[in-house]
Design an enzyme around this catalytic site. Structure first.
Site, short mmCIF file in Angstrom:
data_model
loop_
_atom_site.label_atom_id
_atom_site.label_comp_id
_atom_site.label_asym_id
_atom_site.label_seq_id
_atom_site.Cartn_x
_atom_site.Cartn_y
_atom_site.Cartn_z
N GLU A 212 0.87 -1.17 0.00
CA GLU A 212 0.00 0.00 0.00
C GLU A 212 0.91 1.23 0.00
O GLU A 212 1.46 1.61 1.04
CB GLU A 212 -0.92 -0.01 1.22
CG GLU A 212 -1.91 -1.17 1.24
CD GLU A 212 -2.86 -1.16 0.07
OE1 GLU A 212 -3.17 -0.07 -0.44
OE2 GLU A 212 -3.30 -2.25 -0.34
N CYS A 247 -1.60 9.37 2.31
CA CYS A 247 -1.37 8.84 0.96
C CYS A 247 -2.50 9.17 0.01
O CYS A 247 -2.30 9.18 -1.21
CB CYS A 247 -1.13 7.34 1.02
SG CYS A 247 -2.48 6.43 1.82
#
Length: 482
Positions: A212, A247
């Protein structure tokens, strides 16, 4: 922790997993209920740790970490028995009579390496999926968020089975020692550079990975939009998400040259309303995580080609490790600010002649973890959804797609490998085992040598889906000589 100690931890977990303890639905549910209790009973301690690590506002900690962790647990508890059931699938004509099913099997002993920006949620969320799938787990929290890491080491053993779920603290040496071990899966959240190191280490053991990562997430703002609502949502999705240290925070905005002045004015008004005239004193903004990241970010805006493009903000306070929300207009594309993921409170605005040009601009760069569009134009929306590759996307808001447990969350290309959340977390840590079951009836002599012309005709018919060939095969044609 030395390599021998890490090896001992992994060995103990392998023994626990082989004992079958983690496979039972009751064990899985008990651990998930334990995590729910931990979140409920120790919410104050979790908030304190997050404030210590990031000066994260308590409401933001609750909204973006604590509540989402509890929701992930309760969703898994509700779906667990259904997820664990073998999935019946159709049997093929060539295997008739038979039954077929897909069995969800735990992978074994898995490693979760977490990130510092959402140090509670990004640690516990994949662990929830690994537990639900019936695995033994090692959690390695980020050493850059030491208070939250220490909290996990202290609290988790009090609420879950510590013979099957362990926390290993430490920095690069401990992470390196962990990566030397053989795992059944590694789940890593963080930067692409470290992601490459993790993947290289996993390759030595042919270990599957879920990465991720991040990337430069774009947000297109069309002139055909509700501008005030758009700017509020954009601002809270950028600066209300850990002051841009997320993110999925918008990394840059794209709009038209003609609309940019109006957009900038509206964004300025919203930022003043949200964070006041002196945002460095706002209690609703997280600080930068440490001095290294503070210097990295200040270096970005001290570049002469960048500094002259600031249209709002730019104030910094090294003592507090705080940087004000900063808006920039038409920063040169060859600067570091525009080449690398920002991961902070700086928001450059890129202008194009036509809004449709924004899609081409996005597609000329690496695939982002998230892409956003604000518009009332259905045609532009369809073009955006159809033609922009991204891990996930959201129209007319920011970041909320991760709150829907029915949607997968993950990257594509440089922004990641694999996905999780909801049942996707369960699937992430599960092997889908194909199972075909036959009895001893329905013996077709045509499948066995010698392959005579008659047998070949029947076999070709079976492969091509001929019902007549199936009947002949089941009746034992051609008849064998005994």
């Amino acid at each position: 922790m030395a390599e021998e100690e890490v090896a001992a931890v992994v060995g103990e977990l392998r023994g626990s997993f082989r004992s079958g303890r983690t496979r039972a639905a009751e064990w899985r549910a008990a651990q998930l209920r334990g995590i729910v209790r931990m979140v409920e009973e120790r919410e104050g301690d979790i908030s304190d740790a997050l404030h210590s690590d990031l000066a994260k506002p308590r409401m933001e900690s609750y909204l973006h970490e604590i509540s989402l962790a509890k929701a992930a647990c309760t969703f898994a508890l509700k779906g667990l028995k259904t997820w664990m059931k073998p999935e019946k699938v159709p049997a093929a004509l060539t295997t008739f009579p038979s039954t077929a099913q897909i069995v969800s099997e735990p992978l074994g002993v898995v490693l979760v390496i977490s990130a510092w920006n959402y140090p509670f949620l990004l640690s516990i969320d994949p662990v929830i999926g690994a537990i639900a799938a019936g695995n033994a787990v090692v959690l390695k929290p980020s050493e850059i968020a030491p208070a939250t890491s220490a909290l996990f080491a202290k609290l988790l053993p009090e609420y879950v089975d510590s013979s099957c779920i362990k926390v290993v603290e430490g920095g690069v040496p401990e992470t390196t020692a962990l990566l030397e071990q053989k795992w059944d899966k590694i789940f890593y959240t963080g930067s692409g550079n470290v992601g490459r190191i993790v993947m290289a280490a996993a390759a030595k053991h042919l270990t599957p990975v879920a990465l991720e990562l991040g990337g430069k997430c774009p947000a297109i703002v069309d002139s055909n939009t509700d501008l005030h609502v758009t700017m509020k949502r954009l601002a809270v999705g950028k600066w209300g998400c850990n002051n841009g240290q997320a993110c999925i925070a918008p990394d840059y905005v794209i709009t038209t040259k003609s609309f940019a002045p109006e957009l900038v004015d509206s964004l300025k008004r919203v930022l003043k309303r949200f964070y006041g005239e002196d945002p460095l004193q706002s209690e609703d903004l997280s600080r930068i995580v440490n001095s290294n990241h503070f210097r990295r970010l200040t270096n970005l805006i001290e570049d002469k080609k960048v500094a002259q493009k600031i249209v709002y903000g730019g104030q910094t306070d090294e003592k507090q490790l705080k940087i004000a929300p900063t808006v920039l207009l038409d920063v040169p594309l060859d600067t570091t600010l525009m080449a690398e993921e920002i991961f902070g409170p700086l928001l450059p605005i890129v202008t194009v002649d036509k809004i449709e040009d924004s899609i081409q601009f996005i597609n000329s760069r690496t695939k982002p973890l998230a892409a956003y569009l604000f518009t009332k134009d259905k045609k532009l929306q369809e073009e955006f959804v159809s033609n922009v590759p991204a891990g996930g996307m959201l129209v007319n808001d920011v970041a909320l797609h991760l709150a829907n447990p029915h949607l997968p969350f993950g990257g594509v290309g440089d922004s990641g490998i694999g996905s999780y959340h909801g049942k996707f977390s369960f699937d992430c840590f599960t092997h889908k085992k194909a199972v075909l079951i036959r009895g001893f009836r329905g013996e077709a002599t045509a499948r066995y040598p010698p392959y005579t012309i008659e047998k070949q005709k029947i076999l070709r018919g079976l492969i091509n889906g001929s019902f007549f060939a199936l009947i002949l095969a089941l009746l034992g044609f051609p008849k064998e000589r005994r």
